[in-house]
Design an enzyme around this catalytic site. Sequence first.
Site, PDB file in Angstrom:
ATOM      1  N   TYR A 151      27.256  67.167  10.858  1.00 17.41           N
ATOM      2  CA  TYR A 151      26.303  68.257  11.057  1.00 17.41           C
ATOM      3  C   TYR A 151      26.501  69.333   9.998  1.00 17.41           C
ATOM      4  CZ  TYR A 151      25.539  66.111  15.561  1.00 17.41           C
ATOM      5  OH  TYR A 151      25.234  65.226  16.552  1.00 17.41           O
ATOM      6  N   ARG A 169      25.204  73.997  13.989  1.00 22.42           N
ATOM      7  CA  ARG A 169      24.847  73.784  15.400  1.00 22.42           C
ATOM      8  C   ARG A 169      23.406  73.356  15.551  1.00 22.42           C
ATOM      9  NH1 ARG A 169      26.542  79.022  18.583  1.00 22.42           N
ATOM     10  NH2 ARG A 169      27.180  77.586  20.166  1.00 22.42           N
ATOM     11  N   GLU A 213      26.687  48.251  11.231  1.00 17.92           N
ATOM     12  CA  GLU A 213      26.233  48.783   9.945  1.00 17.92           C
ATOM     13  C   GLU A 213      27.359  48.832   8.927  1.00 17.92           C
ATOM     14  OE1 GLU A 213      24.452  52.457  10.789  1.00 17.92           O
ATOM     15  OE2 GLU A 213      22.681  51.593  11.715  1.00 17.92           O
ATOM     16  N   CYS A 270      20.527  59.065  15.383  1.00 19.09           N
ATOM     17  CA  CYS A 270      21.478  60.112  15.771  1.00 19.09           C
ATOM     18  C   CYS A 270      22.903  59.600  15.714  1.00 19.09           C
ATOM     19  CB  CYS A 270      21.162  60.585  17.182  1.00 19.09           C
ATOM     20  SG  CYS A 270      19.437  61.020  17.407  1.00 19.09           S
ATOM     21  N   HIS A 271      23.053  58.323  15.896  1.00 17.24           N
ATOM     22  CA  HIS A 271      24.408  57.777  15.932  1.00 17.24           C
ATOM     23  C   HIS A 271      25.069  57.871  14.566  1.00 17.24           C
ATOM     24  CE1 HIS A 271      21.696  54.462  14.869  1.00 17.24           C
ATOM     25  NE2 HIS A 271      22.692  54.022  14.122  1.00 17.24           N
ATOM     26  N   ASN A 282      13.681  67.094  18.795  1.00 15.50           N
ATOM     27  CA  ASN A 282      12.764  66.119  18.214  1.00 15.50           C
ATOM     28  C   ASN A 282      13.183  64.691  18.552  1.00 15.50           C
ATOM     29  OD1 ASN A 282      10.852  67.549  16.097  1.00 15.50           O
ATOM     30  ND2 ASN A 282      12.794  68.628  16.164  1.00 15.50           N
TER      31      ASN A 282
END
Length: 121
Positions: free
Chosen positions: A23, A37, A83, A54-55, A46
């Site tokens: 992040y 944050r 992956e 998101c992972h 969203n």
Amino acid sequence: MAEFSERVLDIVKQIPRGKVASYGQIARMMGSPRSARYVGYALRGNHDPIVIPCHRVVFKDGRICEGYAFGGPEVQRALLEDEGVAFLDDMHIDMDACLWQPEADRLSRPPDIDWEKEMGL
DNA sequence: AGAATGACGTATG
DNA sequence: GCATACGCCATTC
């Protein structure tokens, strides 16, 4: 839709397979190093796992937000492992090896990146 | 329309 | 070294 969210989504979507981004790093990429944050916040607002993996977005520590990513912790781990992401623990990714570094290609910098200094700067 | 909150990270005590 | 505080800005109630 604020540009903030769209930008976050756009960046997250660009995370290549087998790579992860923190992040804080994304926040820095958008020019707001203190807004780490809200990177995650934008993702939640969203929530669109189809285009927003998101992972692949994890904490600086390499931990995933298993409570918010789709599927569940097992699915996340499976996806990441599939992956090519290396796991140090069941919940920690090998950031040193899988951290998405689009700039690294340009800088050709060794893995000895002084992130703390970068962050502090 | 205003207040509260929220997937982080850094600084400070 | 651990615990607590603050900052950042958008989204949501």
